[in-house]
Structure formats: C-alpha cells, structure tokens
Design a protein around this motif. Structure first.
Motif, PDB file in Angstrom:
ATOM      1  N   GLN A   1      33.875  39.155  46.339  1.00 29.42           N
ATOM      2  CA  GLN A   1      34.674  38.017  46.774  1.00 29.42           C
ATOM      3  C   GLN A   1      33.853  36.732  46.649  1.00 29.42           C
ATOM      4  O   GLN A   1      32.625  36.768  46.607  1.00 29.42           O
ATOM      5  N   ALA A   2      34.567  35.601  46.619  1.00 26.01           N
ATOM      6  CA  ALA A   2      33.876  34.329  46.410  1.00 26.01           C
ATOM      7  C   ALA A   2      34.739  33.168  46.875  1.00 26.01           C
ATOM      8  O   ALA A   2      35.903  33.343  47.243  1.00 26.01           O
ATOM      9  N   HIS A   3      34.129  31.981  46.859  1.00 24.93           N
ATOM     10  CA  HIS A   3      34.820  30.718  47.132  1.00 24.93           C
ATOM     11  C   HIS A   3      34.718  29.824  45.897  1.00 24.93           C
ATOM     12  O   HIS A   3      34.014  28.810  45.906  1.00 24.93           O
ATOM     13  N   PRO A   4      35.367  30.153  44.816  1.00 27.32           N
ATOM     14  CA  PRO A   4      35.321  29.254  43.653  1.00 27.32           C
ATOM     15  C   PRO A   4      35.905  27.888  43.993  1.00 27.32           C
ATOM     16  O   PRO A   4      36.792  27.760  44.847  1.00 27.32           O
ATOM     17  N   GLY A   5      35.410  26.880  43.326  1.00 24.35           N
ATOM     18  CA  GLY A   5      35.898  25.534  43.591  1.00 24.35           C
ATOM     19  C   GLY A   5      35.836  24.646  42.370  1.00 24.35           C
ATOM     20  O   GLY A   5      35.287  25.017  41.328  1.00 24.35           O
ATOM     21  N   ALA A   6      36.433  23.477  42.511  1.00 21.33           N
ATOM     22  CA  ALA A   6      36.421  22.460  41.453  1.00 21.33           C
ATOM     23  C   ALA A   6      36.387  21.096  42.124  1.00 21.33           C
ATOM     24  O   ALA A   6      36.615  20.983  43.333  1.00 21.33           O
ATOM     25  N   ALA A   7      36.098  20.061  41.353  1.00 16.72           N
ATOM     26  CA  ALA A   7      35.904  18.735  41.946  1.00 16.72           C
ATOM     27  C   ALA A   7      36.517  17.639  41.091  1.00 16.72           C
ATOM     28  O   ALA A   7      36.698  17.791  39.874  1.00 16.72           O
ATOM     29  N   PHE A   8      36.840  16.520  41.744  1.00 13.97           N
ATOM     30  CA  PHE A   8      37.259  15.282  41.104  1.00 13.97           C
ATOM     31  C   PHE A   8      36.115  14.271  41.213  1.00 13.97           C
ATOM     32  O   PHE A   8      35.353  14.272  42.184  1.00 13.97           O
TER      33      PHE A   8
ATOM     34  N   VAL B   1      37.803  27.248  47.561  1.00 11.48           N
ATOM     35  CA  VAL B   1      39.021  27.967  47.908  1.00 11.48           C
ATOM     36  C   VAL B   1      38.690  29.344  48.466  1.00 11.48           C
ATOM     37  O   VAL B   1      37.865  30.074  47.902  1.00 11.48           O
ATOM     38  N   ARG B   2      39.358  29.696  49.556  1.00 15.28           N
ATOM     39  CA  ARG B   2      39.234  31.037  50.136  1.00 15.28           C
ATOM     40  C   ARG B   2      40.157  31.969  49.349  1.00 15.28           C
ATOM     41  O   ARG B   2      41.293  32.218  49.717  1.00 15.28           O
ATOM     42  N   MET B   3      39.655  32.474  48.247  1.00 16.46           N
ATOM     43  CA  MET B   3      40.508  33.228  47.333  1.00 16.46           C
ATOM     44  C   MET B   3      40.741  34.658  47.813  1.00 16.46           C
ATOM     45  O   MET B   3      39.882  35.270  48.440  1.00 16.46           O
TER      46      MET B   3
ATOM     47  N   SER C   1      26.546  40.801  50.898  1.00 17.14           N
ATOM     48  CA  SER C   1      27.346  41.883  50.331  1.00 17.14           C
ATOM     49  C   SER C   1      27.994  42.749  51.400  1.00 17.14           C
ATOM     50  O   SER C   1      28.959  43.459  51.120  1.00 17.14           O
ATOM     51  N   VAL C   2      27.513  42.683  52.646  1.00 15.44           N
ATOM     52  CA  VAL C   2      28.086  43.529  53.697  1.00 15.44           C
ATOM     53  C   VAL C   2      29.367  42.948  54.277  1.00 15.44           C
ATOM     54  O   VAL C   2      30.067  43.639  55.029  1.00 15.44           O
ATOM     55  N   PHE C   3      29.725  41.711  53.955  1.00 15.41           N
ATOM     56  CA  PHE C   3      30.929  41.108  54.524  1.00 15.41           C
ATOM     57  C   PHE C   3      32.172  41.804  53.965  1.00 15.41           C
ATOM     58  O   PHE C   3      32.407  41.765  52.752  1.00 15.41           O
ATOM     59  N   PRO C   4      32.994  42.389  54.817  1.00 11.01           N
ATOM     60  CA  PRO C   4      34.162  43.121  54.313  1.00 11.01           C
ATOM     61  C   PRO C   4      35.324  42.235  53.893  1.00 11.01           C
ATOM     62  O   PRO C   4      36.218  42.696  53.186  1.00 11.01           O
ATOM     63  N   THR C   5      35.342  40.962  54.323  1.00 10.41           N
ATOM     64  CA  THR C   5      36.427  40.059  53.947  1.00 10.41           C
ATOM     65  C   THR C   5      35.866  38.675  53.632  1.00 10.41           C
ATOM     66  O   THR C   5      34.715  38.369  53.926  1.00 10.41           O
ATOM     67  N   ASN C   6      36.728  37.863  53.071  1.00  7.50           N
ATOM     68  CA  ASN C   6      36.386  36.496  52.698  1.00  7.50           C
ATOM     69  C   ASN C   6      36.353  35.602  53.941  1.00  7.50           C
ATOM     70  O   ASN C   6      37.292  35.588  54.730  1.00  7.50           O
ATOM     71  N   LEU C   7      35.272  34.838  54.092  1.00  3.01           N
ATOM     72  CA  LEU C   7      35.102  34.006  55.291  1.00  3.01           C
ATOM     73  C   LEU C   7      35.952  32.740  55.268  1.00  3.01           C
ATOM     74  O   LEU C   7      36.503  32.325  56.275  1.00  3.01           O
ATOM     75  N   GLY C   8      35.962  32.068  54.123  1.00  2.00           N
ATOM     76  CA  GLY C   8      36.625  30.770  54.046  1.00  2.00           C
ATOM     77  C   GLY C   8      35.746  29.617  54.478  1.00  2.00           C
ATOM     78  O   GLY C   8      36.189  28.468  54.475  1.00  2.00           O
ATOM     79  N   VAL C   9      34.488  29.887  54.857  1.00  2.00           N
ATOM     80  CA  VAL C   9      33.531  28.839  55.205  1.00  2.00           C
ATOM     81  C   VAL C   9      32.187  29.185  54.564  1.00  2.00           C
ATOM     82  O   VAL C   9      31.968  30.311  54.119  1.00  2.00           O
ATOM     83  N   ASN C  10      31.281  28.227  54.543  1.00  5.69           N
ATOM     84  CA  ASN C  10      29.953  28.447  53.980  1.00  5.69           C
ATOM     85  C   ASN C  10      29.286  29.618  54.695  1.00  5.69           C
ATOM     86  O   ASN C  10      29.229  29.656  55.921  1.00  5.69           O
ATOM     87  N   PRO C  11      28.743  30.595  53.964  1.00  5.92           N
ATOM     88  CA  PRO C  11      28.353  31.862  54.582  1.00  5.92           C
ATOM     89  C   PRO C  11      26.933  31.966  55.118  1.00  5.92           C
ATOM     90  O   PRO C  11      26.610  32.953  55.788  1.00  5.92           O
ATOM     91  N   GLN C  12      26.061  30.991  54.863  1.00  7.80           N
ATOM     92  CA  GLN C  12      24.652  31.184  55.210  1.00  7.80           C
ATOM     93  C   GLN C  12      24.448  31.529  56.677  1.00  7.80           C
ATOM     94  O   GLN C  12      23.714  32.463  57.014  1.00  7.80           O
TER      95      GLN C  12
END
Length: 506
Positions: free
Chosen positions: A273-280, A347-349, A471-482
């Motif tokens: 899973q990931a938080h892909p993004g784009a910018a203007f 994006v919380r994909m 890698s242990v996170f079972p779901t997408n957080l939707g926020v910065n993961p550190q």
C-alpha cells in the motif's frame, strides 16, 4: 585488493536504520541488550551533506529515485538508502496513528496488545519529547507555506501548520538533501547515535542478503560490504544473533530479504500500500523565495475525502523542471523562479499491490518487482485533490497554475479554466504520480491467516525473527507514517526487551 570480512555477534541484529530499526535499537540498547545495526547505505556526516539535489540524491536516495513500480505507467517509489533511512531525506512531518485506524487494527487484526490506546499515548508522548516535535514556527513558514495558509483560510479549509521533529531549524529548505545543521531529528542524528551511546554497534555500507536459519530459528544475518563512495563490493559479513533477528528494511526490501532467505508465508509481499501523490506549481506576483522556510510547513487534511494536501518546498533545480514551455518561453518563467509555489496532494489509495524478489538480483529494479495500480476511485480522489489545490492557489492570489497533467493546458489562470479541468475526467495515463509512504507487505495480525507477524511483531512460523517497519501495517493510514512506525516499534521492542529480561532471569 584484499576483501574485507566483518564478523560480529549480538543479542539482536537489526537490518535497517530508518524509523523502525533505529527505534528498536534505541529501546533495546537502553534496556541493556547488545545490539548490532546493519545499514546498506553510507553514514553521511553533517559536513559532507551536499547542497545540490542531484548530488545528494545520488548518495542518499535509493537508485537516485529511479526505483519504480512495474507497468506502463510506473510510479517512482522514494526511499532513503543511508544511515537514518527515509527519515534522513523526508521533511520530518509527524502524525500520530489515527484512532480510527488503531481501532480497526484491534477489531479486525487482534492487535489490542500492540496498539493499546493508553500505551500508545505514553509512547507517542515520550518520542515527541525526545525528538522535539512541535508545530512549525511562524517565522519559519516562508512564502510557500504562508501562501498555502492564506489560500486554505480563504476557502475555510481545515488547514494547520505541520508538526515536525526539529530542534533549532533554520529554514534552510534542504530536508531532501539532508539537513545541513542536523536540526531535523532524523534517526541518523537522534536514535542511532543514542543507541550507540548505549552500547550498540553500527555497520554501514553493509547490504544484508540473507537471514540465516537453523531449523525455524533465525540465528544470523549475512551480506556484502560495499565501498561507501563507489558502491563496489569490497567484502562480506556475518553477524550472529543470540536472541533474535529484527528485519526493518522497509515495505519493499523486508519481503525481498525474507523471500531470498527462504522464509515463507502466503501474505509475505502481499497487500503493498502507498500514498501516491501529485502536485501543482503556481506563480504569484509577490516573491515566494522557496529557498527559505520549512520544506513542508503547512497541510490541509481532507480525511473524509481520502487525501491530504501539503506544501512542498523543492530545490531550485527540481522546481525549474516543473515549469512548462521551451526556449525563450521557459527562460522567461525561469527568470521568475522565485515567485513560484508548489503544493500537492497525497492520496489514501485503496489499491493493493505485491512485492516480489526477482529471480536475478542484478536485473532491472535491483532485484525487486513491485506491482501496484491505483483504482478508478483512487484516481478520482487524486483529481479532487488537484482541483482543490488549484482553488487554494487562486484564492491565495496565484496568477498562473501549471498542473503538469497530460492532455490539459500547461497553464490555468482563471476559475473558469479550473472548472473545466474539474469537469473533465482524469485518466490514470494522465497522472504523474510519486509515492514516498510505503507499507503493508508483512502485515501484523494475531491470526496467522491474516498476518505475517503476530501482535508482538514476531514472524508466524519462525522463531526469533521479528519485523519492525512499515511493512507490518495491515491497512493504509492516510497520514505520514514515520511517527506510527516509531510508536508501534517502540511498543514491540519494549515487549521484546521484557521477554529477554525474563529469559535471562530464568
């Protein structure tokens, strides 16, 4: 030239020095346990950190940011390859594990012990105190962040100044290159040195290639030693583990290492899973001077819509590459480089991907294959995020917006033009995505059918093998993961230290 040989032994051998590995080392070494840290990348002293973005990326970013997903529309996957891992090249953005995510992990994956609400509150408070977490100071916002704040307030959006782990930030906007004064409390200037002060040992430029098993028990880590400048192989190592091996090599390289080591679990490498993004990019009449201020100091969380907007300060040479046009047209824009901002959405994909070791480690991609494709709903959320970013820019006074989206005009100057962009469906092939938050390939669950590791991050079906990274996170957080990585690993490391203490006393 004679080949180097490193032989060592410790209670715990930790592969990786990012948010997970460094936190595990900090807790275990503080508990009096003997710890060895292994890091594939080099150790870079403050004095050797480079101002030029490309030079810095060549040293500290894996594959110079060319690591991508497979497919006809590859997504760059940004990762640090240096002591400190990705914490050494990010902007120090701190978010606690969202409570809705924590509750979901408890209800569906049986992780009540790992993410107990009271214990997580204690751990997060401790980490925040040690790493100086606080809201970005007003005097360090700079033009890029200040204008985003203006735009968010004009639209009545729930924006806030970003909480960062900094001590003595000078607003150099060089987070990507590695903070030149060590103000950002990344693991290379905080928990790695602290663990070493407590007796841990660090072997950098050492690439782990195999976890060694005796039966089901993890007993050592083997790998190759590399020249920190040329990356040429100059030797080999083996570090024996008396009490256990902790793999914290990231959501991409942890499953690859374990697959190459012969560890098997049906979910290993799955649920990427990931938080892909784009910018203007937007141009203002007033000077912005992106070279000063927090690299990322303002954000607009839109959790109910599945994304978060952020300011994104970039080095001049990278910002210039975002400007459209050619020849005299591009040169004219370049002359006004100090008047541009860059804001984007992560994006919380919902998409789930897969990570596999390649058959041939020398193959393209460095021995890894990452399959990941956003869904139509994911792209719709990205479209919404970009439209809202454009509305903020216009509300803040932008004269031009450069969306950088294939098939659309290079420049948007009015609300009517932005409305046209909003009405036209965005297709996957038009979106230029980048992903820097990666997790989910060795998911945690008390039930071995639902997770690779259990509620103490011990690997199901193995002994003395632990995974302690995103890698242990079972779901997408939707926020910065550190911060979530550090909090979860701190809890698991405390439990591991307690078990080691009980075993020693028995």
């Amino acid at each position: 030239m004679a080949q180097q040989r490193i032989d060592d032994a410790a209670d715990f051998v930790i592969v990786g020095t990012g948010a997970g590995g460094a936190t595990a080392a900090r807790v275990l070494a503080d508990a009096g346990l003997d710890v060895v840290l292994l890091e594939e990348g080099p150790e870079i002293p403050l004095a050797d950190r480079r101002r030029e973005a490309l030079d810095a990326m060549s040293v500290a970013v894996r594959d110079m940011a060319s690591q991508t997903t497979d497919g006809i529309h590859p997504i760059p996957l940004l990762q640090g390859r240096v002591v400190g891992g990705s914490t050494a090249i990010n902007s120090g953005i701190i978010w606690r594990l969202p409570d809705d995510v924590r509750r979901d992990w408890c209800e569906r994956f049986g992780l009540e012990k790992l993410v107990d609400e009271t214990e997580m509150e204690r751990v997060f408070a401790r980490i925040e105190d040690e790493l100086g977490v606080h809201e970005t100071e007003g005097e360090l916002l700079g033009g890029n962040n200040t204008l985003m704040e203006r735009g968010a307030q004009a639209l009545g959006l729930p924006g806030r100044r970003i909480h960062r782990n900094t001590k003595g930030c000078q607003g150099n906007n060089r987070c990507l290159q590695g903070c030149p004064v060590g103000a950002r409390q990344s693991m290379d200037v905080s928990y790695v040195p602290r663990a070493i002060a407590d007796g841990a040992r660090l072997h950098s430029s050492c690439r782990a290639t195999r976890v060694v098993f005796e039966g089901r028990r993890a007993v050592a880590v083997r790998g190759t030693v590399h020249d920190p400048k040329t990356r040429a192989r100059v030797g080999s190592f083996e570090v024996r583990a008396r009490r256990g091996v902790i793999v914290a090599a990231s959501a991409i390289w942890t499953p690859v290492l374990l697959q190459n080591s012969g560890y098997r679990h049906p979910l290993l490498g799955e649920r990427f899973q990931a938080h892909p993004g784009a910018a203007f990019v937007g141009r203002f009449d007033e000077p912005v001077n992106m070279g000063f201020g927090a690299a990322q100091g303002y954000e607009v969380p839109m959790r109910d819509r599945g994304y978060k907007l952020e300011s994104l300060g970039m080095p001049a040479e990278m910002l210039a590459a975002r400007l459209p046009g050619a020849g005299a047209d591009w040169s004219k824009r370049l002359a006004n480089l100090g008047h541009y901002v860059q804001w984007g959405g992560q994006v919380r994909m919902e998409a789930l991907g897969r990570v596999r070791a390649r058959w041939f480690p020398g193959a393209s991609g460095g021995g890894v294959s990452v399959k990941y494709e956003p869904t139509k709903r994911d792209i719709a959320k990205l479209h919404d995020a970009l439209v809202l970013t454009g509305r903020m820019m216009l509300a803040a006074g932008a004269k031009e917006i450069h969306p950088g989206v294939a098939g659309f005009p290079d420049t948007i100057s009015t609300e009517a033009e932005l409305d046209a962009f909003a009405r036209h469906p965005l297709h996957r092939s038009q979106a230029h995505l980048v992903a820097s938050h990666l997790f989910g390939t060795a998911c945690a669950s008390r039930d071995p059918k639902l997770g690779v590791v259990d509620d103490e991050l011990a690997a199901h079906g193995a002994e003395r093998l632990y995974v302690m990274d995103a890698s242990v996170f079972p779901t997408n957080l939707g926020v910065n993961p550190q911060h979530s990585i550090m909090g979860v690993v701190w809890r698991a490391s405390e439990m591991l230290a307690q078990r080691a203490s009980r075993a020693a006393a028995a």
